[in-house]
Design a protein around this motif. Structure first.
Motif, PDB file in Angstrom:
ATOM      1  N   UNK A 280       0.846  -1.118  -0.188  1.00 39.58           N
ATOM      2  CA  UNK A 280      -0.124  -0.087   0.082  1.00 39.58           C
ATOM      3  C   UNK A 280       0.891   1.235  -0.066  1.00 39.58           C
ATOM      4  N   UNK A 281       0.635   2.071  -1.042  1.00 32.11           N
ATOM      5  CA  UNK A 281       1.414   3.234  -1.157  1.00 32.11           C
ATOM      6  C   UNK A 281       0.340   4.484  -1.010  1.00 32.11           C
ATOM      7  N   UNK A 282       0.492   4.856   0.169  1.00 30.75           N
ATOM      8  CA  UNK A 282      -0.498   6.012   0.672  1.00 30.75           C
ATOM      9  C   UNK A 282       0.302   7.306   0.501  1.00 30.75           C
ATOM     10  N   UNK A 283      -0.017   8.298  -0.367  1.00 29.13           N
ATOM     11  CA  UNK A 283       0.701   9.390  -0.756  1.00 29.13           C
ATOM     12  C   UNK A 283       0.664  10.432   0.361  1.00 29.13           C
ATOM     13  N   UNK A 284      -0.494  10.404   1.101  1.00 30.05           N
ATOM     14  CA  UNK A 284      -0.934  11.388   1.944  1.00 30.05           C
ATOM     15  C   UNK A 284      -0.578  11.173   3.265  1.00 30.05           C
ATOM     16  N   UNK A 285      -0.004   9.729   3.579  1.00 29.41           N
ATOM     17  CA  UNK A 285       0.583   9.570   5.050  1.00 29.41           C
ATOM     18  C   UNK A 285       2.136   9.354   4.818  1.00 29.41           C
ATOM     19  N   UNK A 286       2.613   9.719   3.938  1.00 24.70           N
ATOM     20  CA  UNK A 286       4.179   9.744   3.713  1.00 24.70           C
ATOM     21  C   UNK A 286       4.812  10.779   3.962  1.00 24.70           C
ATOM     22  N   UNK A 287       5.465  11.292   4.712  1.00 23.94           N
ATOM     23  CA  UNK A 287       6.251  12.645   5.048  1.00 23.94           C
ATOM     24  C   UNK A 287       7.767  12.623   4.290  1.00 23.94           C
ATOM     25  N   UNK A 288       7.808  13.640   3.364  1.00 21.55           N
ATOM     26  CA  UNK A 288       9.115  14.021   2.852  1.00 21.55           C
ATOM     27  C   UNK A 288      10.102  15.038   3.121  1.00 21.55           C
ATOM     28  N   UNK A 289       9.866  15.247   4.444  1.00 16.92           N
ATOM     29  CA  UNK A 289      10.596  16.286   5.306  1.00 16.92           C
ATOM     30  C   UNK A 289      11.707  15.266   6.019  1.00 16.92           C
ATOM     31  N   UNK A 290      13.045  15.962   6.155  1.00 19.16           N
ATOM     32  CA  UNK A 290      13.891  15.081   6.505  1.00 19.16           C
ATOM     33  C   UNK A 290      13.715  15.436   8.125  1.00 19.16           C
ATOM     34  N   UNK A 291      13.228  16.197   8.685  1.00 25.88           N
ATOM     35  CA  UNK A 291      12.814  16.436  10.091  1.00 25.88           C
ATOM     36  C   UNK A 291      11.854  15.567  10.710  1.00 25.88           C
ATOM     37  N   UNK A 292      11.022  14.791   9.670  1.00 30.77           N
ATOM     38  CA  UNK A 292       9.893  14.041  10.163  1.00 30.77           C
ATOM     39  C   UNK A 292      10.153  12.586  10.018  1.00 30.77           C
ATOM     40  N   UNK A 293      11.191  12.145   9.480  1.00 24.55           N
ATOM     41  CA  UNK A 293      11.558  10.773   9.295  1.00 24.55           C
ATOM     42  C   UNK A 293      12.085  10.073  10.470  1.00 24.55           C
ATOM     43  N   UNK A 294      12.451  10.555  11.548  1.00 25.98           N
ATOM     44  CA  UNK A 294      13.094   9.916  12.734  1.00 25.98           C
ATOM     45  C   UNK A 294      14.482  10.292  12.840  1.00 25.98           C
ATOM     46  N   UNK A 295      15.198  10.957  12.104  1.00 27.38           N
ATOM     47  CA  UNK A 295      16.816  11.337  12.229  1.00 27.38           C
ATOM     48  C   UNK A 295      16.798  12.075  13.474  1.00 27.38           C
ATOM     49  N   UNK A 296      17.945  11.687  14.354  1.00 23.07           N
ATOM     50  CA  UNK A 296      18.384  12.325  15.538  1.00 23.07           C
ATOM     51  C   UNK A 296      18.827  13.625  15.025  1.00 23.07           C
ATOM     52  N   UNK A 297      19.028  14.413  16.090  1.00 28.27           N
ATOM     53  CA  UNK A 297      19.426  15.971  15.946  1.00 28.27           C
ATOM     54  C   UNK A 297      20.904  15.894  15.337  1.00 28.27           C
ATOM     55  N   UNK A 298      21.673  14.892  15.938  1.00 29.47           N
ATOM     56  CA  UNK A 298      23.188  14.765  15.335  1.00 29.47           C
ATOM     57  C   UNK A 298      23.327  14.183  13.906  1.00 29.47           C
ATOM     58  N   UNK A 299      22.495  13.065  13.630  1.00 27.73           N
ATOM     59  CA  UNK A 299      22.548  12.645  12.222  1.00 27.73           C
ATOM     60  C   UNK A 299      21.719  13.350  11.256  1.00 27.73           C
ATOM     61  N   UNK A 300      20.721  14.345  11.867  1.00 29.64           N
ATOM     62  CA  UNK A 300      20.329  15.157  10.739  1.00 29.64           C
ATOM     63  C   UNK A 300      21.318  16.392  10.426  1.00 29.64           C
ATOM     64  N   UNK A 301      21.892  17.005  11.366  1.00 34.30           N
ATOM     65  CA  UNK A 301      22.734  17.767  10.910  1.00 34.30           C
ATOM     66  C   UNK A 301      23.931  17.254   9.870  1.00 34.30           C
ATOM     67  N   UNK A 302      24.393  16.367  10.192  1.00 33.31           N
ATOM     68  CA  UNK A 302      25.445  15.577   9.277  1.00 33.31           C
ATOM     69  C   UNK A 302      24.994  15.240   8.218  1.00 33.31           C
ATOM     70  N   UNK A 303      23.762  14.773   7.982  1.00 35.66           N
ATOM     71  CA  UNK A 303      23.057  14.301   6.796  1.00 35.66           C
ATOM     72  C   UNK A 303      22.915  15.688   5.801  1.00 35.66           C
ATOM     73  N   UNK A 304      22.367  16.827   6.526  1.00 45.43           N
ATOM     74  CA  UNK A 304      22.388  17.914   5.770  1.00 45.43           C
ATOM     75  C   UNK A 304      23.743  18.550   5.044  1.00 45.43           C
ATOM     76  N   UNK A 305      24.580  18.387   5.752  1.00 48.17           N
ATOM     77  CA  UNK A 305      25.835  18.898   5.550  1.00 48.17           C
ATOM     78  C   UNK A 305      26.311  17.859   4.226  1.00 48.17           C
ATOM     79  N   UNK A 306      26.126  16.646   4.284  1.00 44.55           N
ATOM     80  CA  UNK A 306      26.318  15.789   3.007  1.00 44.55           C
ATOM     81  C   UNK A 306      25.845  16.235   1.842  1.00 44.55           C
ATOM     82  N   UNK A 307      24.526  16.406   2.132  1.00 43.35           N
ATOM     83  CA  UNK A 307      23.483  16.855   0.836  1.00 43.35           C
ATOM     84  C   UNK A 307      23.916  18.097   0.314  1.00 43.35           C
ATOM     85  N   UNK A 308      24.681  19.021   1.355  1.00 46.86           N
ATOM     86  CA  UNK A 308      25.007  20.486   0.518  1.00 46.86           C
ATOM     87  C   UNK A 308      26.143  20.335  -0.345  1.00 46.86           C
TER      88      UNK A 308
END
Length: 562
Positions: A280-308
């Motif tokens: 089941x692929x429910x488009x409305x229930x899927x979040x595409x924001x990095x901040x809402x997929x469960x990344x911890x603060x530290x991992x989120x910061x490093x992840x954003x740096x990598x994407x830049x």
């Protein structure tokens, strides 16, 4: 003016345009607006029930309210009448009869029941799918003798010649089978299931939902109706119902409960029929924001740096169903700006993203990952996403793309982040190319989130802390975590929803030197740990300390730190 429609619009559950469409259908075909809205998939039946409860003060019946056995003798009220009027009796004390109804304001039905039983009737509001399930469980066998439209009658009508494709097609198009399939879809959505498994065995038909990563069996019809149900699903998926010897893949697009739903369908022949699995692929229930997929603060910061970074490869590793695609889509969503051209090659395309050119592979015509990649690099992309690095050719083209100034996102199947490097070396990739192109590798798993309504605190013992090697992450004094209990809100599982736990390996000079030396994943792991990499278990344990998940759940999906 239609009061129900106006209330739904005011509550934000229905748009004005959809309301007008439903009213036009009502004028042409008749019937109640609520039933039409549900049938058209514009509104969830639970939303309509909530409005009725709020506006009229009805009591909403829960699945636990339905009796285990019929409460009325068939001599008083026939099952056929209950079926036609959408009523199921709940309790009867000889003076007062409580019933579940789709429309508790229907005076005709209430008066008829009072005359037939001699009781005072009290009506509560029922959800259509739950009432239908209760009716089939309580009265299905008896009603089938009087009602040719029931599922049981159709089971008997399947007859001996199930090999007759046209007969099977006719059976799959009849109302009972359609109603049963729609009920399965509706229950899966209400249960927040990610997959539906329909598996025929010699004497039973098993239907299971994967909810929060765990399979749960639901009540299923007789095995006799399995061929008709599976044929109905194959018709919806535009598959060949005459072909039952080979696996087939298809897709169902439908609108239910006010949401656009895609189902990815896979069939395989088994000993007693075809097994069907639907993602089941429910488009409305899927979040595409990095901040809402469960990344911890530290991992989120490093992840954003990598994407830049302007170019290079970012890999996500993990088994099937670990949320890799969601993470990549969230990364794409962050990179998706007007000044970037993004192309993806996927098998299949699970979600469509506005502004992203997505290509679905088609092996039958020779469009695989490698051939698609060779073509899209001539499309002048800035960002390329590859669904999976499956072979040396695909990995080689991805590395060349990274070397020529592209950002490349992809997935690998390995158990942890350090093993991603050794996996690429095993594919035959040159070590110096890997050190020049890989920016980071992230491994992940999904853990279930504790139900906020019933979770209970508990103290973690010193022996457990020492065994898990997490003393450095524990606060001073008693260490409090939370355990799953179970309640009605979480279907008595103790969990509701899932989130990711992650392990992010960012390439640095020390790790690159180890790659050039063809060091083992164990050596890369130890070096990365020395530079601050947290393991998936440690990331999960920190989330357990925050009360988001439980320690047993983290232990279920992640291994202890080595």
């Amino acid at each position: 003016m239609n009061r129900l429609g106006d209330w739904l619009v005011a509550a934000g559950k229905l748009s004005d345009a959809d309301l007008q469409r439903a009213i036009q259908v009502q004028k042409l075909s008749g019937g109640k607006l609520g039933s039409i809205l549900i049938r058209l998939g514009m509104v969830a039946e639970r939303d309509i029930a909530s409005i009725q409860v709020e506006r009229f003060g009805y009591r909403l019946v829960t699945p636990d309210d339905y009796p285990e056995v019929p409460v009325l003798d068939e001599g008083l009220v026939s099952p056929l009448f209950l079926r036609e009027q959408h009523v199921v009796p709940l309790t009867d004390d000889g003076e007062r009869l409580q019933v579940a109804m789709l429309d508790p304001s229907d005076d005709y039905v209430l008066r008829s029941l009072e005359l037939a039983t001699g009781r005072r009737v009290e009506a509560s509001l029922a959800l259509s799918s739950e009432l239908e399930n209760a009716y089939e469980r309580l009265y299905g066998a008896g009603a089938s003798k009087a009602n040719e439209d029931s599922v049981e009658a159709e089971e008997a009508g399947l007859g001996a010649n199930l090999d007759d494709v046209e007969r099977l097609r006719d059976m799959a198009s009849e109302a009972p089978v359609i109603r049963l399939v729609n009920t399965i879809f509706s229950r899966a959505l209400e249960s927040r299931a990610s997959d539906i498994h329909i598996e025929p065995f010699e004497h039973t038909l098993m239907i299971r939902f994967r909810i929060d990563g765990v399979l749960q069996e639901i009540e299923a019809p007789s095995a006799q109706i399995a061929p008709a149900v599976i044929s109905r699903l194959k018709i919806l998926s535009r598959l060949n119902i005459a072909e039952r010897r080979l696996p087939q893949d298809g897709r169902i697009q439908l609108r239910m409960q006010g949401r656009a739903i895609d189902l990815r369908v896979s069939t395989v022949p088994t000993l007693h029929g075809e097994s069907v699995v639907m993602r089941i692929l429910d488009k409305q229930s899927m979040s595409l924001e990095l901040e809402t997929i469960g990344l911890s603060e530290r991992v989120l910061k490093d992840f954003k740096t990598v994407l830049e970074r302007p170019n290079g490869i970012f890999l996500v590793t993990g088994p099937t169903g670990s949320g890799k695609t969601t993470t990549l889509y969230a990364a794409l969503n962050r990179l998706n700006t007007v000044d970037r051209k993004i192309l993806t090659v996927e098998d299949p395309v699970e979600y469509q993203i506005q502004g992203v050119n997505q290509i679905q592979t088609a092996s039958k015509v020779g469009l695989d990952f490698a051939s698609a990649l060779r073509s899209i690099l001539r499309q002048d992309p800035d960002v390329v996403m590859i669904g999976e690095m499956r072979d040396k050719e695909t990995a080689g083209i991805a590395i060349q793309a990274a070397l020529t100034g592209h950002i490349v996102l992809s997935t690998l199947h390995t158990n942890d982040a350090p093993s991603g490097v050794t996996r690429l070396l095993d594919m035959g990739m040159e070590d110096y190319l890997l050190t020049s192109t890989i920016n980071a590798i992230m491994a992940q798993r999904l853990v279930r989130v504790l139900c906020p309504h019933c979770k209970q605190p508990e103290t973690l013992g010193d022996d457990e802390i020492e065994h898990m090697g997490v003393r450095a992450f524990c606060p001073a004094g008693a260490v409090q975590v939370w355990r799953a209990v179970g309640c009605d809100a979480c279907a008595h599982t103790g969990y509701r929803g899932r989130m990711g736990i992650h392990e992010l390996l960012v390439m640095n000079d020390e790790v690159r030197n180890l790659v050039l030396q063809h060091a083992s994943s164990e050596q890369i792991y130890r070096t990365a740990r020395q530079h601050g990499m947290r393991t998936m278990f440690e990331d999960g344990f920190l989330k357990a300390l925050d009360g988001l998940t439980s320690v047993p759940e983290v232990l279920r999906v992640a291994q202890l730190a080595r």
